[in-house]
Structure formats: C-alpha cells, structure tokens
Design a protein around this motif. Structure first.
Motif, mmCIF file in Angstrom:
data_model
loop_
_atom_site.group_PDB
_atom_site.id
_atom_site.type_symbol
_atom_site.label_atom_id
_atom_site.label_comp_id
_atom_site.label_asym_id
_atom_site.label_seq_id
_atom_site.Cartn_x
_atom_site.Cartn_y
_atom_site.Cartn_z
ATOM 1 N N ALA A 149 0.834 -1.200 0.000
ATOM 2 C CA ALA A 149 0.000 0.000 0.000
ATOM 3 C C ALA A 149 0.865 1.245 0.000
ATOM 4 O O ALA A 149 1.970 1.274 0.535
ATOM 5 N N ILE A 166 -5.025 3.878 -2.468
ATOM 6 C CA ILE A 166 -5.131 2.445 -2.716
ATOM 7 C C ILE A 166 -5.026 2.102 -4.200
ATOM 8 O O ILE A 166 -4.938 0.937 -4.553
ATOM 9 N N ASP A 216 -3.315 1.280 -7.496
ATOM 10 C CA ASP A 216 -2.000 0.758 -7.849
ATOM 11 C C ASP A 216 -1.613 1.195 -9.254
ATOM 12 O O ASP A 216 -0.603 1.864 -9.457
ATOM 13 N N THR A 248 -5.920 -2.191 -7.778
ATOM 14 C CA THR A 248 -5.838 -1.465 -6.516
ATOM 15 C C THR A 248 -5.252 -2.374 -5.452
ATOM 16 O O THR A 248 -5.182 -3.595 -5.607
ATOM 17 N N THR A 249 -4.850 -1.766 -4.391
ATOM 18 C CA THR A 249 -4.401 -2.530 -3.232
ATOM 19 C C THR A 249 -5.389 -2.329 -2.096
ATOM 20 O O THR A 249 -5.989 -1.276 -1.950
ATOM 21 N N ALA A 250 -5.585 -3.368 -1.327
ATOM 22 C CA ALA A 250 -6.441 -3.309 -0.148
ATOM 23 C C ALA A 250 -5.873 -4.257 0.883
ATOM 24 O O ALA A 250 -4.999 -5.070 0.582
ATOM 25 N N GLU A 267 -13.853 1.477 0.802
ATOM 26 C CA GLU A 267 -12.716 1.317 -0.108
ATOM 27 C C GLU A 267 -13.088 1.760 -1.527
ATOM 28 O O GLU A 267 -12.265 2.347 -2.236
ATOM 29 N N ASP A 270 -9.157 8.291 -5.697
ATOM 30 C CA ASP A 270 -7.806 8.061 -6.219
ATOM 31 C C ASP A 270 -7.777 8.144 -7.744
ATOM 32 O O ASP A 270 -6.756 8.500 -8.343
#
Length: 420
Positions: free
Chosen positions: A36, A42, A44, A64-66, A353, A360
């Motif tokens: 992250a 979030i 990527d 994305t990252t979570a 999220e 984002d």
C-alpha cells in the motif's frame, strides 16, 4: 417533469434488436498485492486506453491494493460533451421484468453499460429506486425499510439519484415523488408509482408499464419487514378517462392499456372500496428534482463521493464486487466503474474502499449502485462485438432490474411509462 393523469396513459415499448455474440474476457492469473502507498492511496495502476474505443468513450482497466489483497477493476469514461454518444436508462420493457446487462445492452445497441440499482430479487423483480427516462417518471422509490440495500452514509438523502439533465450534463441530486387521488369530494395522498411494496395504510398507482406480475404481492409485508403478513384489507380501483371502471381484489394481470390501477391497503382500503364504477377519480403525480435543472434520465443510487472525498460513514464490513458511477466536477464527463470481487484474482472492496478508489482515480463525485453478483460491465469496441469486460461473481449472469448504458446519440428510446 411530467405530471401523471389517469386520462392519458402511455404504454412503454422497447424496440428489440438481435443480441450480438458476447466475447468473454480471458482469465487473469492471480497476482500478489503490491504494498500500500504511504500516503494512504489504494490505486496501484491505471492501464492505458485502448486503440479500439468508440469516439466519445475510453475503456481502461486498473488494479488497486487493499488490506485483503489485490483488486481489479474496469472503467469506461464517457465524454458527455461529445454529441455522438448519450447516456440512457437500461431496463426491460416493463418494471416487473429483469434481464442480464449484456442482453439488455445488446437490445439497446449499447456501446457500454453497467448494472443499476438494487431490486426486489426473488420477488417482483422491480427496482428499489427511481427510474426516470425522457423526462417522465417510470417508477418511484419504495419505503426505506423495504430496500434490500445498505443504508446510505449518514447525512445523505435516501432519494439520491444519478441524473442526466435535458442539457446533457450529469448531476447527482434527488428525485422526489408527489401525488394525490381526488375522489368523492376528498383528496388522498398517493404514496408512489409502480412500487413493489405499497406502504402500510397507503395508496399506490400502477400503470401498464408495471407489466404482468401480480400486484397482490405489493400489499404483503410491512414498511420494515418484507416477511410480515399480507394486508388483511386491500382493494384495487381501476380508472380510465377520469372514472372508476372496476373495484375489487388487487389485480394479478397486467393493467389494461389506457388505465391506471390504484392499489390501497389497510386503513386506506375502506375509502377506496366505497367507490362504484362510474364515480369520478382523478389521480395525478409528478417527479420533483429540487436540486437540479430538469432531468431527462435518472436512476436511484447510494451516495458515495462528494467534493473529492468519500462520504464519512460508508460501510466497511463487507468486501464484494462493486458498481459505481462518477462525474467530473462540471458534470460533462461520466465514469462507469466495475470492481471484480469474491475471486482469487480480485477480492472486491467495501463501500468505504470503493469511495477511496474513486477519489484516487481523480473523480470528485460519485454514487454506488448494486454490487455483488449484480456487478456487470459490458463494452463494444469500434467495429467489434459487445462483450462482458469484468468477471462477474455470479454464474450464470444475474438478471437485474435496470442499469445505465452508453448509446449512439439520436437512437430512439421509448418514452418513460406513466400518464401525462
């Protein structure tokens, strides 16, 4: 907005085109999540645009990252200032019908599209929220306690919609229902139009646009419990040309052309049952958009992002596939978003999220639509075939009540059902 009168009912019709063959996306192997970002972002990677986009649209994929792992998503950017494309409500011919997004989109000749609002899955099939097309109200929203959807974040309106104005500009606002029935020298409030749940003690109007599903189910349950018993007292009055033509049990077949069915339950039933064929009845309704200029198209939704930030208090407990629609600050660019979930290659997102992901991506305002097994996105590349671009978690594809479609501008669409 169109004002309903029982004296001139318009029946919704849909021109059906032969569905095109659907191209399934190739499977994507699972990948380990990247770390992250230190600034809390979030997102990527946002992949480059395709060379085969239809003018006015742009399709891109992103990752994305979570906390739980990698998430994959899909984005269709629509230039609303490009007069060769337009946004339209995507839905079956009647309110009480459902269809998969690729099937509905193929019939509409769509360039792209996503699923829409939550709906009465396993029941009538009708959508939870407002549907407005060509400036006319197709249906209003059901009582809050009868919506199988997470509540909107604190401070948001339950009447939130994603709308397209008559000027072609996208807006997030509200659509409110207002209606009355005048009979026997008195006026009775009208609770809604084409509802799958008539409020306790209320009266709702049904037009031929409701379809052939029984209206008897609409008087079952309470305002907060779908499993509560059906109303002990319910009646239906069919009206044509300003007069009652039939009074009796709640109907189980389609409303005849040119008529409106008024369904009353509980305390409201006695006064309606006293009517006799030939008695004058005047039912009127309107859809009010108090926050925006006149809307051409509107779809009920959950508030997600405002002023470049996620709404505080968004749900954080369930990670699932998600669907969202965003707008640029000036409303001239629209974004259709689908996030894959419940699979090894993409774990999905919570609503919180999803809100962070939207910001984002640089999208300052957005709403959330139905997710889970309903999340479906389709795209037709220039010179190509319509295909599903996300990886839905439901197999076979779930049939849904409505959605939003990107279509060639000027394509004929039927007027919204209702009376005018």
């Amino acid at each position: 907005m169109a004002v309903g009168r029982v004296t001139a009912t318009t029946v919704l019709a849909v021109v059906v085109f032969a569905p095109t063959a659907l191209a399934a996306p190739p499977p994507t192997p699972p990948a380990p999540p990247p770390p992250a970002s230190s600034d809390g972002r979030i997102l990527d990677a946002l992949l480059g645009a395709r060379a085969d986009d239809v003018p006015g649209t742009q399709y891109r994929e992103f990752t994305t990252t979570a906390a739980a792992g990698r998430v994959r998503g899909h984005l269709i950017r629509v230039d609303l200032a490009n007069r060769t494309v337009a946004i339209r409500l995507l839905r079956p011919a009647v309110v009480s019908a459902v269809g998969t997004v690729p099937d509905l989109a193929a019939r509409a000749g769509a360039i792209g599209g996503v699923n829409g609002n939550f709906f009465d899955q396993g029941g009538t099939g009708a959508s939870v929220g407002v549907e407005l097309e060509n400036g006319a109200l197709v249906k209003s929203a059901v009582p809050l306690g009868r919506r199988p959807a997470p509540p909107g974040p604190p401070g948001s309106s339950p009447d939130t919609v994603l709308g397209i104005g008559t000027d072609g500009v996208g807006r997030i606002g509200r659509v409110l229902f207002s209606g009355t029935v005048r009979l026997a020298g008195r006026e009775v409030p009208l609770a809604g139009l084409n509802l799958y749940a008539v409020p306790v003690g209320g009266v709702a109007a049904f037009t031929p646009a409701w379809g052939g599903a029984t209206r008897a189910r609409t008087v079952c349950g309470s305002d907060t419990d779908a499993k509560a018993p059906c109303a002990r007292d319910a009646v239906e009055v069919r009206v044509k040309a300003g007069k009652a033509v039939a009074v009796g049990p709640v109907g189980t077949t389609a409303v005849p052309a040119g008529e409106v069915a008024l369904v009353a339950r509980d305390a409201a039933a006695a006064g309606m049952r006293a009517l006799r064929p030939g008695d004058p009845v005047d039912a009127r309704w309107t859809a009010l958009a108090p926050d925006t200029p006149p809307l051409r198209t509107a779809l009920g939704a959950l508030a997600l992002v405002r002023d470049g930030a996620p709404w505080p208090g968004l749900q954080t407990s369930e990670r699932a596939p998600r669907t969202a629609v965003g707008l640029s600050a000036d409303g001239r660019t629209l974004f259709l978003i689908a996030v894959d979930g419940r699979q090894e290659a993409s774990v999905g997102a919570t609503l919180a999220e999803l809100g962070r992901l939207v910001t984002d991506l640089g999208i300052p305002q957005a709403v959330a639509l139905d997710g889970g097994g309903s999340t479906q996105m389709v795209r037709r590349p220039a010179g190509g075939r319509l295909g599903v671009v996300n990886v839905p978690s439901s197999s076979p594809l779930r049939a849904v009540a409505d959605g939003l479609a990107v279509v060639p501008a000027g394509r004929d669409f039927p007027a919204g059902a209702g009376t005018s």
